[in-house]
Scaffold this motif. Structure first.
Motif, short mmCIF file in Angstrom:
data_model
loop_
_atom_site.label_atom_id
_atom_site.label_comp_id
_atom_site.label_asym_id
_atom_site.label_seq_id
_atom_site.Cartn_x
_atom_site.Cartn_y
_atom_site.Cartn_z
N VAL A 96 33.37 46.64 34.37
CA VAL A 96 34.63 46.60 33.65
C VAL A 96 35.47 45.45 34.21
N LEU A 97 35.88 44.54 33.33
CA LEU A 97 36.64 43.37 33.78
C LEU A 97 38.14 43.51 33.55
N SER A 98 38.53 44.19 32.49
CA SER A 98 39.96 44.36 32.21
C SER A 98 40.15 45.46 31.19
N ILE A 99 41.38 46.00 31.13
CA ILE A 99 41.74 47.02 30.15
C ILE A 99 43.13 46.68 29.61
N ALA A 100 43.27 46.68 28.29
CA ALA A 100 44.57 46.53 27.64
C ALA A 100 44.85 47.81 26.86
#
Length: 894
Positions: A882-886
């Protein structure tokens, strides 16, 4: 609608005490929960790989049965020669660090005796390795020496055979010791006196000194210090013993011939040592040795090619004392078990009891010797001892002793001679005489004084510290002679240093300086003159900070020492502070203080592909710290598995470092190894695999009996099954080949019981043609499920001129950026999660699901709450990064 962006998770799992600090950068990049993930230096998190079952713990020769826990150590000999050392109670087993072609690991059993370490002692062991030699230390046991003795390989394990052992300071009391003989390699007796040889005492050497080596010193007489040389033919001079001493040779005269110094070591005969030169009739030769000789060494001068004249001069031993060594013998007088000859053999009036100990006279006890006996039981049940009392009427099977009058009765069952004025010894090196001498030195390490708690190789010396009675004293060997602790006046001789601290040593770690961890703080050991190496006169010890250290062996990460504080809860980095000119101990889990649970029992460092400090915890789980001082990376996460993690180690490689563990699965202790992160194939624990045509079962081991395992078939999740008798069955549902049917190149079929897959897309008709197909060699993997959970800190989106904390919120949509992922679930924590959209309606049925790298949108059903936690979860045996969450959020009043 506010959006909460989480573009990095590099602060890892944070303490609940951070919940109110949404103003900090660490909050924005931190997690409420982070289980079974690696924190990446780039900010993302990568699911950890699973472990492969290697074997059960236990002695290789027994065979291994997994009945007891064990400790693992690395034996990194070189880039291509690596071993994992498994140490258990009374055994050592060694694994080749590289797998064979069939995936198995060769094991080796060293010759020699291993101490019966308890389970607690196993967790407290420390080690240090240099080349093919490993030293393993514990306060309750003699340092253990493990050596690789051949390339084959073969290994040995033993106590250290010192050239000259570490000794305590010279005796300063009037107590003297007197050997019966000074003959080398002889078994004899030693008597102890309170004065110069007239009053026996029994309180000098006791049962716990058995097998220890003592120094027995005599001032050299003129005859033992100097021999004259007078040679006028092809012959040799008188010899002189120079054991543990430097020496000089000076010659002169009108001799014509060749002059040579000869050496005789351990009685092996004389050999040429140094040719001084050829004299032509008026020559002077001199020689001064630069290092002290080993034990049992004699020197003389010989003349060859004599053509006339006479050689005169002398040989001088430089050491003031003849330094002899004796070993207190086992199974002799000390420790002898004694009992009452019979119930009536005790004179209540005089207090004399007749004691029996088979063969006592043969062990050397004589009338008048004094003994201390423990284990005497009085009529009221109290246990007492008699100290320093003389024995009489010594016979082959017993003796009389006054145990004290006034008892109504006594019982003497399995009492023991704890100490005695006469003990049996072995003479190891020349003593210089057999008179009573006050110049003796007790062994620094013994069952009585206990043993060093830590060791380190540093500046070509072996350092020890941390015995019970010398808890912070530092012993360092002779320079470039690591098993020689001979003292002397030259700079290369051994070092003994007592730091200015009352604290007790816990560890030694060498870097540019040598650091000793104590229960009161960190002590640096270094040269006074930094341009020179440490010597007895060029050494300083300074207390650096007051954060006490635990028994857990420190590690070196980046350019700093990382150690565990005394309470085993805090990791600290030892960093030099230029302002204060000291090394400070920065707290590495200040913001994640609960991560270490009830305490850490072991640490080790993985360097590749990223630097991670592994911490094995007392509760049977592990936590890991992704750590890089240069980039400011400090990110904690948890490692959780079905079972309890007992110990672990790391083997460094040029690629990915290998992590090995001992894990308790059900009631069995097993050795396992993490599989490679780069392969993206192995995401089950304690797993096993089989590769064959149409495999129908996998042997996983009886340690998993009754457990439910996940099964992968050719990279795809197949099913779950319960292990029975160490195995699980695989039922595959490949279609039977059909004529006149179009097949995709990735499809698999069964024809006449054999599994095939297509070479290329084609339409086949008529009879089956194997030339158009490949025989399918399939790989099946089965192992325990583990779940990876990512929960960022509670969502607190940035509002215009407002704060979102304490406001109610609801999540409507999440966009997650994945790398090399399939099978994940996304949503609000503790609620129904949405599965990762990896399969399309246009995908071919049965086709292997590919890994995805992209951003994916998830719609979330959400209620309004003040604390909003989101979650990304993986419970299938697949990789996930997982690289990012928005997160799109509705916030009250925003």
């Amino acid at each position: 609608m506010p959006i909460n962006y989480t573009q990095s998770f590099q602060s890892g799992e944070l303490s609940r005490k951070m919940d109110g600090r949404s103003d900090l950068d660490q909050y924005r990049t931190g997690c409420r929960d982070l289980d079974n993930f690696y924190v990446l230096p780039q900010g993302g998190v990568e699911r950890r790989t699973g472990t492969k079952f290697i074997g059960l713990t236990g002695d290789k020769l027994s065979p291994p049965d997994g009945a007891a826990s064990a400790r693992l150590f690395p034996f990194d000999f070189s880039d291509t020669v690596k071993y994992v050392v498994e140490i258990g109670t009374s055994y050592i087993k060694i694994f080749n660090g590289f797998a064979e072609t069939d995936g198995s690991y060769l094991t080796y059993e060293p010759t020699g005796t291993v101490p019966a370490y308890t389970s607690t002692e196993l967790s407290e062991l420390q080690f240090v390795r240099r080349y093919d030699t490993m030293v393993i230390t514990h306060r309750n046991h003699e340092p253990l020496l493990l050596k690789r003795t051949s390339v084959t390989p073969t290994f040995t394990v033993s106590d250290i055979e010192y050239i000259y052992p570490p000794l305590r300071d010279m005796n300063i009391t009037a107590t003297s010791l007197k050997p019966a003989t000074d003959a080398v390699d002889s078994d004899t007796t030693l008597q102890s006196y309170s004065d110069d040889g007239s009053t026996l005492v029994s309180n000098v050497i006791n049962n716990e000194h058995i097998n220890s080596i003592w120094g027995l010193n005599y001032v050299r007489s003129s005859a033992n210090r100097t021999v004259s040389i007078s040679i006028s033919s092809n012959t040799s001079s008188a010899e002189i013993d120079v054991s543990f001493s430097n020496f000089t040779v000076n010659t002169r005269g009108d001799l014509i011939g060749t002059v040579t110094i000869e050496k005789n070591k351990d009685g092996a005969g004389y050999n040429d040592f140094v040719i001084l030169g050829t004299s032509t009739g008026d020559s002077t030769f001199s020689y001064a040795s630069t290092v002290a000789e080993d034990k049992n060494t004699k020197i003389r001068v010989k003349v060859t090619n004599d053509a006339g004249g006479t050689l005169t001069g002398n040989i001088v031993a430089q050491e003031q004392f003849s330094k002899g060594l004796i070993k207190i013998k086992e199974n002799k007088i000390l420790g002898s078990t004694v009992t009452l000859a019979s119930a009536g053999d005790y004179n209540n009036t005089s207090g004399v009891a007749t004691l029996v100990s088979t063969g006592i006279q043969a062990k050397g006890l004589t009338n008048g010797d004094k003994v201390t006996i423990t284990g005497i039981t009085k009529a009221d049940g109290t246990v007492v001892s008699v100290s320093d009392v003389a024995v009489s009427s010594v016979s082959t099977n017993g003796f009389d002793v006054n145990v004290g009058s006034g008892y109504t009765s006594i019982t003497l069952i399995s009492a023991i001679i704890q100490s005695c004025s006469r003990v049996n010894i072995e003479v190891l090196s020349p003593l210089g005489g057999n008179a009573a001498t006050v110049f003796w030195q007790e062994a620094a390490f013994s069952d009585y004084r206990k043993f060093p708690i830590a060791a380190e190789f540093y500046q070509n010396r072996l350092f020890f510290t941390g015995s019970k009675d010398d808890p912070a004293t530092i012993f360092a060997s002779v320079f470039n002679d690591i098993f020689n602790f001979l003292t002397g006046s030259t700079s290369d001789m051994s070092i003994k240093r007592i730091p200015d601290t009352a604290a007790e040593a816990k560890s030694l770690t060498g870097k540019k300086d040598l650091f000793m961890g104590t229960d009161g703080g960190i002590v640096s050991i270094k040269s006074v003159n930094p341009d020179q190496l440490i010597t007895q006169t060029n050494i300083t010890t300074e207390i650096q900070n007051s954060y006490g250290s635990s028994l857990v062996q420190p590690v070196i990460a980046n350019d700093v020492v990382v150690y565990l504080q005394g309470n085993k809860l805090k990791l600290r980095e030892l960093v030099y502070s230029r302002d204060n000119d000291v090394f400070v101990g920065n707290d590495l889990n200040l913001l994640s203080e609960e991560i270490t649970g009830t305490g850490v029992r072991q640490m080790f460092v993985q360097q590749n592909p990223n630097q991670i400090i592994w911490c094995i915890k007392e509760d049977g789980t592990a936590c890991i710290l992704s750590y890089d001082r240069g980039s400011g990376l400090i990110g904690w996460s948890n490692i959780v598995t079905t079972g309890t993690i007992e110990s672990g180690t790391v083997l460094s490689t040029s690629g990915e470092d290998a992590i090995w563990l001992v894990v308790k699965r059900n009631s069995k202790y097993v050795v396992e190894k993490f599989e490679s992160r780069s392969d993206l194939t192995w995401y089950v624990d304690s797993g096993s695999s089989v590769t064959s045509n149409n495999p129908t079962s996998i042997t996983v081991g009886t340690h998993l009996d009754g457990q439910t395992v996940q099964i992968l078939f050719d990279g795809s999740f197949h099913s779950t099954a319960t292990v029975s008798s160490g195995a699980v069955s695989i039922s595959n549902d490949f279609p039977v080949w059909q004529a006149n049917k179009a097949y995709n190149k990735d499809e698999t079929v069964i024809h006449s019981g054999t599994v095939y897959n297509a070479k290329a897309a084609f339409t086949s008709s008529g009879a089956f043609s194997a030339s158009n197909w490949n025989t399918n060699s399939s790989t099946a993997i089965a192992g325990l499920q583990f779940i990876s959970t990512l929960r960022p800190m509670p969502l607190e989106p940035v509002l215009s001129n407002q704060i979102s904390q304490s406001r109610v919120k609801a999540v409507s949509k999440m966009v997650v950026r994945f790398l090399n992922t399939k099978g994940a679930q996304v949503g609000e924590a503790e609620r129904q999660l949405t599965s990762f959209p990896v399969v399309k309606t246009t995908d071919t049925t049965g086709q292997v699901v590919p890994l995805k790298t992209d951003s994916f949108r998830f719609f979330v059903g959400s209620d309004y709450e003040r604390e909003k936690l989101i979650e990304v979860r993986q419970d299938l045996p697949y990789p996930m990064t997982v690289l990012s969450i928005a997160s799109n959020i509705n916030v009250e009043g925003a």
